[in-house]
Design a protein around this motif. Structure first.
Motif, PDB file in Angstrom:
ATOM      1  N   PHE A 151       0.829  -1.199   0.000  1.00  0.00           N
ATOM      2  CA  PHE A 151       0.000   0.000   0.000  1.00  0.00           C
ATOM      3  C   PHE A 151       0.868   1.254   0.000  1.00  0.00           C
ATOM      4  O   PHE A 151       0.652   2.176  -0.791  1.00  0.00           O
ATOM      5  N   ALA A 152       1.864   1.287   0.876  1.00  0.00           N
ATOM      6  CA  ALA A 152       2.736   2.462   0.972  1.00  0.00           C
ATOM      7  C   ALA A 152       3.513   2.667  -0.320  1.00  0.00           C
ATOM      8  O   ALA A 152       3.649   3.803  -0.794  1.00  0.00           O
ATOM      9  N   GLU A 153       4.013   1.597  -0.894  1.00  0.00           N
ATOM     10  CA  GLU A 153       4.751   1.712  -2.160  1.00  0.00           C
ATOM     11  C   GLU A 153       3.828   2.186  -3.280  1.00  0.00           C
ATOM     12  O   GLU A 153       4.240   2.963  -4.137  1.00  0.00           O
ATOM     13  N   ASP A 154       2.585   1.728  -3.282  1.00  0.00           N
ATOM     14  CA  ASP A 154       1.622   2.161  -4.294  1.00  0.00           C
ATOM     15  C   ASP A 154       1.315   3.649  -4.139  1.00  0.00           C
ATOM     16  O   ASP A 154       1.243   4.379  -5.132  1.00  0.00           O
ATOM     17  N   ILE A 155       1.160   4.096  -2.898  1.00  0.00           N
ATOM     18  CA  ILE A 155       0.901   5.519  -2.652  1.00  0.00           C
ATOM     19  C   ILE A 155       2.072   6.364  -3.164  1.00  0.00           C
ATOM     20  O   ILE A 155       1.873   7.437  -3.724  1.00  0.00           O
ATOM     21  N   LYS A 156       3.293   5.871  -2.976  1.00  0.00           N
ATOM     22  CA  LYS A 156       4.467   6.631  -3.415  1.00  0.00           C
ATOM     23  C   LYS A 156       4.492   6.812  -4.935  1.00  0.00           C
ATOM     24  O   LYS A 156       5.083   7.767  -5.434  1.00  0.00           O
ATOM     25  N   THR A 157       3.867   5.913  -5.667  1.00  0.00           N
ATOM     26  CA  THR A 157       3.844   6.047  -7.129  1.00  0.00           C
ATOM     27  C   THR A 157       2.848   7.103  -7.592  1.00  0.00           C
ATOM     28  O   THR A 157       2.933   7.564  -8.725  1.00  0.00           O
ATOM     29  N   HIS A 158       1.916   7.459  -6.729  1.00  0.00           N
ATOM     30  CA  HIS A 158       0.937   8.506  -7.038  1.00  0.00           C
ATOM     31  C   HIS A 158       1.447   9.798  -6.399  1.00  0.00           C
ATOM     32  O   HIS A 158       1.144  10.105  -5.251  1.00  0.00           O
ATOM     33  N   THR A 159       2.220  10.553  -7.163  1.00  0.00           N
ATOM     34  CA  THR A 159       2.969  11.675  -6.602  1.00  0.00           C
ATOM     35  C   THR A 159       2.087  12.734  -5.938  1.00  0.00           C
ATOM     36  O   THR A 159       2.470  13.288  -4.914  1.00  0.00           O
ATOM     37  N   VAL A 160       0.925  13.014  -6.487  1.00  0.00           N
ATOM     38  CA  VAL A 160       0.058  14.039  -5.907  1.00  0.00           C
ATOM     39  C   VAL A 160      -0.400  13.604  -4.511  1.00  0.00           C
ATOM     40  O   VAL A 160      -0.330  14.372  -3.555  1.00  0.00           O
ATOM     41  N   ILE A 161      -0.837  12.368  -4.408  1.00  0.00           N
ATOM     42  CA  ILE A 161      -1.297  11.846  -3.119  1.00  0.00           C
ATOM     43  C   ILE A 161      -0.127  11.758  -2.150  1.00  0.00           C
ATOM     44  O   ILE A 161      -0.239  12.160  -0.986  1.00  0.00           O
ATOM     45  N   TYR A 162       0.998  11.244  -2.617  1.00  0.00           N
ATOM     46  CA  TYR A 162       2.169  11.093  -1.748  1.00  0.00           C
ATOM     47  C   TYR A 162       2.646  12.442  -1.218  1.00  0.00           C
ATOM     48  O   TYR A 162       3.000  12.562  -0.042  1.00  0.00           O
ATOM     49  N   ASN A 163       2.640  13.459  -2.059  1.00  0.00           N
ATOM     50  CA  ASN A 163       3.076  14.783  -1.618  1.00  0.00           C
ATOM     51  C   ASN A 163       2.172  15.336  -0.519  1.00  0.00           C
ATOM     52  O   ASN A 163       2.632  16.079   0.348  1.00  0.00           O
ATOM     53  N   MET A 164       0.908  14.965  -0.534  1.00  0.00           N
ATOM     54  CA  MET A 164      -0.003  15.411   0.523  1.00  0.00           C
ATOM     55  C   MET A 164       0.218  14.625   1.810  1.00  0.00           C
ATOM     56  O   MET A 164       0.057  15.164   2.897  1.00  0.00           O
ATOM     57  N   LEU A 165       0.578  13.366   1.704  1.00  0.00           N
ATOM     58  CA  LEU A 165       0.686  12.494   2.879  1.00  0.00           C
ATOM     59  C   LEU A 165       2.050  12.488   3.546  1.00  0.00           C
ATOM     60  O   LEU A 165       2.146  12.261   4.745  1.00  0.00           O
ATOM     61  N   ARG A 166       3.098  12.712   2.800  1.00  0.00           N
ATOM     62  CA  ARG A 166       4.444  12.462   3.308  1.00  0.00           C
ATOM     63  C   ARG A 166       4.828  13.282   4.523  1.00  0.00           C
ATOM     64  O   ARG A 166       5.696  12.876   5.287  1.00  0.00           O
ATOM     65  N   ASN A 167       4.219  14.430   4.735  1.00  0.00           N
ATOM     66  CA  ASN A 167       4.561  15.263   5.883  1.00  0.00           C
ATOM     67  C   ASN A 167       3.676  15.003   7.105  1.00  0.00           C
ATOM     68  O   ASN A 167       3.904  15.588   8.156  1.00  0.00           O
ATOM     69  N   LEU A 168       2.685  14.144   6.958  1.00  0.00           N
ATOM     70  CA  LEU A 168       1.826  13.826   8.099  1.00  0.00           C
ATOM     71  C   LEU A 168       2.584  12.952   9.099  1.00  0.00           C
ATOM     72  O   LEU A 168       3.286  12.016   8.705  1.00  0.00           O
ATOM     73  N   PRO A 169       2.437  13.237  10.391  1.00  0.00           N
ATOM     74  CA  PRO A 169       3.127  12.429  11.403  1.00  0.00           C
ATOM     75  C   PRO A 169       2.775  10.935  11.321  1.00  0.00           C
ATOM     76  O   PRO A 169       3.642  10.086  11.488  1.00  0.00           O
ATOM     77  N   LEU A 170       1.524  10.636  11.006  1.00  0.00           N
ATOM     78  CA  LEU A 170       1.108   9.236  10.897  1.00  0.00           C
ATOM     79  C   LEU A 170       1.827   8.538   9.752  1.00  0.00           C
ATOM     80  O   LEU A 170       2.270   7.391   9.885  1.00  0.00           O
TER      81      LEU A 170
END
Length: 64
Positions: A35-54
């Motif tokens: 799941f995490a690797e798949d999210i990383k391939t979707h750059t727009v979504i990953y850019n929103m999530l990567r700074n979240l503490p969770l």
């Protein structure tokens, strides 16, 4: 007092339970990594999530 045979049965039963739990956790970990690797391939979504503490904690737990 517990007999040796009864104790062995309890130990074997607990060992089977632990092995089953370990398999479930391994499967869950594999799915979370996918799941995490798949999210990383979707750059727009990953850019929103990567700074979240969770998200940071999830990456640390999974070792990715």
């Amino acid at each position: 007092m517990m007999t040796k045979r009864k104790l062995r049965e309890r130990v074997d039963s607990r060992r089977k339970e632990l092995e089953a739990e370990s398999e479930r956790f391994s499967e869950l970990r594999g799915r979370l990594i996918s799941f995490a690797e798949d999210i990383k391939t979707h750059t727009v979504i990953y850019n929103m999530l990567r700074n979240l503490p969770l998200w940071k904690e999830l990456e640390n737990l999974l070792g990715i």
